[in-house]
Design a protein around this motif. Structure first.
Motif, short mmCIF file in Angstrom:
data_model
loop_
_atom_site.label_atom_id
_atom_site.label_comp_id
_atom_site.label_asym_id
_atom_site.label_seq_id
_atom_site.Cartn_x
_atom_site.Cartn_y
_atom_site.Cartn_z
N PRO A 186 52.21 26.68 38.74
CA PRO A 186 51.16 26.43 37.74
C PRO A 186 49.92 27.26 38.07
O PRO A 186 49.68 27.60 39.23
CB PRO A 186 50.87 24.93 37.89
CG PRO A 186 52.09 24.37 38.53
CD PRO A 186 52.63 25.45 39.42
N LYS A 187 49.14 27.57 37.04
CA LYS A 187 47.95 28.39 37.21
C LYS A 187 46.72 27.57 36.81
O LYS A 187 46.72 26.91 35.78
CB LYS A 187 48.04 29.65 36.34
CG LYS A 187 49.26 30.51 36.62
CD LYS A 187 49.28 31.76 35.76
CE LYS A 187 49.56 31.49 34.30
NZ LYS A 187 50.93 31.03 34.04
N GLY A 188 45.68 27.64 37.62
CA GLY A 188 44.43 26.96 37.30
C GLY A 188 43.62 27.78 36.31
O GLY A 188 43.36 28.96 36.54
N VAL A 189 43.24 27.17 35.19
CA VAL A 189 42.43 27.85 34.18
C VAL A 189 40.97 27.51 34.46
O VAL A 189 40.56 26.35 34.40
CB VAL A 189 42.84 27.42 32.76
CG1 VAL A 189 41.97 28.12 31.71
CG2 VAL A 189 44.31 27.73 32.51
N TYR A 190 40.19 28.54 34.76
CA TYR A 190 38.85 28.32 35.28
C TYR A 190 37.85 29.23 34.57
O TYR A 190 38.18 30.33 34.15
CB TYR A 190 38.85 28.62 36.78
CG TYR A 190 37.53 28.38 37.49
CD1 TYR A 190 36.93 27.13 37.45
CD2 TYR A 190 36.91 29.40 38.20
CE1 TYR A 190 35.73 26.90 38.10
CE2 TYR A 190 35.71 29.18 38.86
CZ TYR A 190 35.12 27.93 38.80
OH TYR A 190 33.93 27.70 39.45
N ARG A 191 36.61 28.75 34.45
CA ARG A 191 35.53 29.56 33.92
C ARG A 191 34.38 29.52 34.92
O ARG A 191 33.83 28.46 35.20
CB ARG A 191 35.06 29.03 32.56
CG ARG A 191 36.05 29.29 31.44
CD ARG A 191 35.55 28.73 30.12
NE ARG A 191 36.42 29.12 29.01
CZ ARG A 191 37.53 28.47 28.68
NH1 ARG A 191 37.91 27.41 29.37
NH2 ARG A 191 38.28 28.89 27.68
N ARG A 192 34.02 30.71 35.45
CA ARG A 192 32.90 30.76 36.40
C ARG A 192 31.57 30.50 35.70
O ARG A 192 30.66 29.93 36.27
CB ARG A 192 32.85 32.14 37.09
CG ARG A 192 34.05 32.40 37.96
CD ARG A 192 33.92 33.70 38.73
NE ARG A 192 35.14 33.94 39.50
CZ ARG A 192 35.40 33.42 40.69
NH1 ARG A 192 34.51 32.62 41.26
NH2 ARG A 192 36.52 33.68 41.31
N THR A 193 31.50 30.94 34.45
CA THR A 193 30.30 30.71 33.64
C THR A 193 30.66 29.78 32.50
O THR A 193 31.66 30.01 31.82
CB THR A 193 29.79 32.05 33.06
OG1 THR A 193 29.60 32.97 34.13
CG2 THR A 193 28.48 31.84 32.31
N PRO A 194 29.90 28.71 32.28
CA PRO A 194 30.23 27.82 31.16
C PRO A 194 30.26 28.58 29.85
O PRO A 194 29.42 29.46 29.62
CB PRO A 194 29.09 26.79 31.18
CG PRO A 194 28.54 26.85 32.57
CD PRO A 194 28.72 28.26 33.02
N PRO A 195 31.22 28.28 28.97
CA PRO A 195 31.27 28.97 27.68
C PRO A 195 30.08 28.59 26.82
O PRO A 195 29.45 27.55 27.02
CB PRO A 195 32.58 28.47 27.07
CG PRO A 195 32.83 27.15 27.73
CD PRO A 195 32.27 27.27 29.11
N GLY A 196 29.79 29.44 25.85
CA GLY A 196 28.71 29.15 24.91
C GLY A 196 29.13 28.06 23.94
O GLY A 196 30.18 27.44 24.09
#
Length: 530
Positions: A186-196
């Motif tokens: 499995p792959k972790g879905v990550y955002r370093r910067t919060p989306p707008g």
């Protein structure tokens, strides 16, 4: 409960609450006695839920878990799941809820890979939690929810020793959910910067039109999954609307809970709608569902006849979206859908959808290809610690969830299946979802997965694997009947050449059929990639 000197005494503003992960604290401030969570494992008011979240943050801090750390959660649908989510939102933690259907080894991989310093586990999955903890030495803090687990500290004891007043220094946390891992880990879905600002979230808010203090939401799916977590739980709670947690989904129980709690909002997947629509008329008419104003669905294309039945039964309350953990934003309301039956909607303002062929060329209206979304400039997702997988998910500024489909002349998107599920027979592309939709209209069929199986002349031929309804005999006579039924409804190249029966079909916890698992036994190991 005594208040500590570090507690925040001043009232929160909505802006402060949103920026610091304290939105639930705002609702606790406004309506502390209002129901926030109801379940077979306990209930919480907004005031109680807020206090428990504050207590858990302090318990983790006292054990050395600082903001920015990863927290892994293995838990059924119960109040402690919600408490942990709320604590991580305000404690600055990166929360990873884990699929408890996985093996202990698979869970251990995720706990280790997400770099969790704290691992909270439901005693219901104690054996798996013990095995997983042994594979994740970085998870120093281990808390057992709802009972004892060897090597884990009791959650209740850890929380009860802390003050419940609001934190003086809340920090906004984040989520990192893992994909189902259909190939490899499995792959972790990550955002370093919060989306707008999300166009989809704005549309959901507009159509849901929550009324705090009057409305109630129903959680139909497992909360470790992205859609139930975001849409059944966090979305209504952030609006001050309480939620009822189902431990395990059942069609009739769903109707009973809607009546009992006067449920106004819920999110389901197409399989659930098919099961509810298939209930005997006497059962459907037994319950008062008049409170329901908003039933959202997604996750997979919904057969047209099923959605028609649901709208005819419940009224114009069935809304649909198309998106994923990675992003996206397509939406359609019931009235619009009745004009464009089978569509998942149009791209919302600010969202760009492109249908592309294998070479990356954009296709004109009406031509089927792979559905791509343009990634936002800010807050793009990445696969945690897997840059090569992140790169592979993008084509320039676009990413895909692997779905096939087309856009009509009015901009409405129609899905035809997933690229991995495509059947190619004699060089012709055949989309299994189209065949499923026809067979599902036969009164004997509970569910179906159409697949491609080896054919020496054509490469593949169409086979339907059918799960029949309870009390129906699955045998050669029914197989012939289904083949004839399909022959009357489908062009020759799409008709199944054979029918097999299965007692049950493999599914994700959301109810979505895992077609690759249905297909696997028919293909030799050296043959088609599955």
């Amino acid at each position: 409960m005594a208040k500590s000197g570090s507690e925040q005494e001043s009232a929160l503003t909505p802006e402060e609450a949103a920026a610091s992960g304290m939105v639930l604290a705002l609702h606790a401030q406004l309506a502390p006695q209002r129901m926030a969570v109801a379940s077979a494992a306990g209930t919480r008011s907004f005031g109680e839920l807020n206090a428990r979240a504050n207590q858990l943050v302090r318990a983790l801090r006292a054990r050395g878990v600082a903001p920015g750390a990863g927290v892994a959660l293995l838990c059924s649908n119960r109040p402690e799941f919600v408490e942990t989510m709320a604590a991580c939102q305000r404690g600055g933690y990166r929360i990873t809820p884990i699929n408890w259907h996985l093996t202990g080894k698979e869970i251990g991989y995720i706990v280790d890979n997400c770099e969790a310093e704290a691992f909270l586990a439901d005693a219901r999955f104690g054996a798996k939690a013990i095995e997983a903890a042994a594979l994740a030495p970085g998870a120093r803090v281990k808390l057992a929810i709802g009972g004892a687990i060897d090597g884990f500290e009791p959650y209740e004891a850890a929380v009860e020793g802390q003050a419940g007043g609001n934190l003086s220094d809340p920090q906004l946390g984040s989520q990192m959910l893992y994909t189902s891992g259909t190939t490899g880990h499995p792959k972790g879905v990550y955002r370093r910067t919060p989306p707008g600002p999300s166009p989809l979230l704005e549309k959901l808010r507009e159509t849901a039109a929550f009324k705090p203090g009057e409305d109630a939401a129903l959680v139909t799916g497992p909360l470790y999954h992205a859609a139930p977590l975001a849409l059944n739980l966090l979305f209504p709670l952030a609006s001050g609307v309480g939620t009822v947690l189902m431990d395990k989904w059942d069609a009739e129980e769903t109707l009973a809970l809607i009546e009992k709690h006067r449920i106004t909002h819920t999110h389901v997947v197409p399989t659930m709608m098919h099961r509810m629509a298939g209930l005997p008329k006497a059962v459907r008419e037994k319950y008062d569902l008049s409170s329901l104003r908003w039933m959202l669905h997604g996750a997979a294309p919904c057969p047209v006849h099923v959605k028609e039945e649901m709208i005819a039964w419940l009224g114009p309350v069935v809304f649909e979206y198309y998106a994923a953990t990675e992003g996206g934003g397509v939406f359609i309301g019931p009235e619009e859908w009745l004009e464009k039956k089978g569509s998942v909607g149009r791209a919302l303002p600010g969202v760009t959808v492109s249908i592309q062929d294998e070479a990356g060329r954009e296709l004109p209206a009406g031509e089927t290809g792979t559905v791509y979304f343009k990634a936002p400039d800010v807050g793009r997702f990445e696969y945690f610690k897997a840059p090569e997988k992140t790169e592979g998910a993008y084509r320039g500024s676009y990413f895909t969830m692997g779905d096939m489909g087309y856009i009509d002349e009015d901009g409405f998107i129609f899905l035809t299946g997933r690229s991995a599920e495509l059947i190619i027979s004699g060089g012709v592309n055949i989309y299994p979802a189209e065949i499923d939709q026809e067979l599902l209209q036969h009164p004997a069929v509970a569910d179906v997965a159409t697949i491609g199986v080896p054919n020496e002349e054509w490469g593949e031929e169409v086979k339907a694997v059918v799960q029949v309804k309870e009390g129906i005999h699955a045998g050669p006579e029914l197989a012939q009947e289904l083949l004839a039924f399909a022959a009357n409804r489908l062009p020759g190249f799409k008709r199944p050449r054979s029918i097999d029966f299965a007692e049950d079909l493999p599914r994700l916890p959301t109810g979505k059929i895992v077609r690759r698992q249905v297909r696997a036994p028919y293909w030799p190991v050296k043959g088609k990639s599955i």
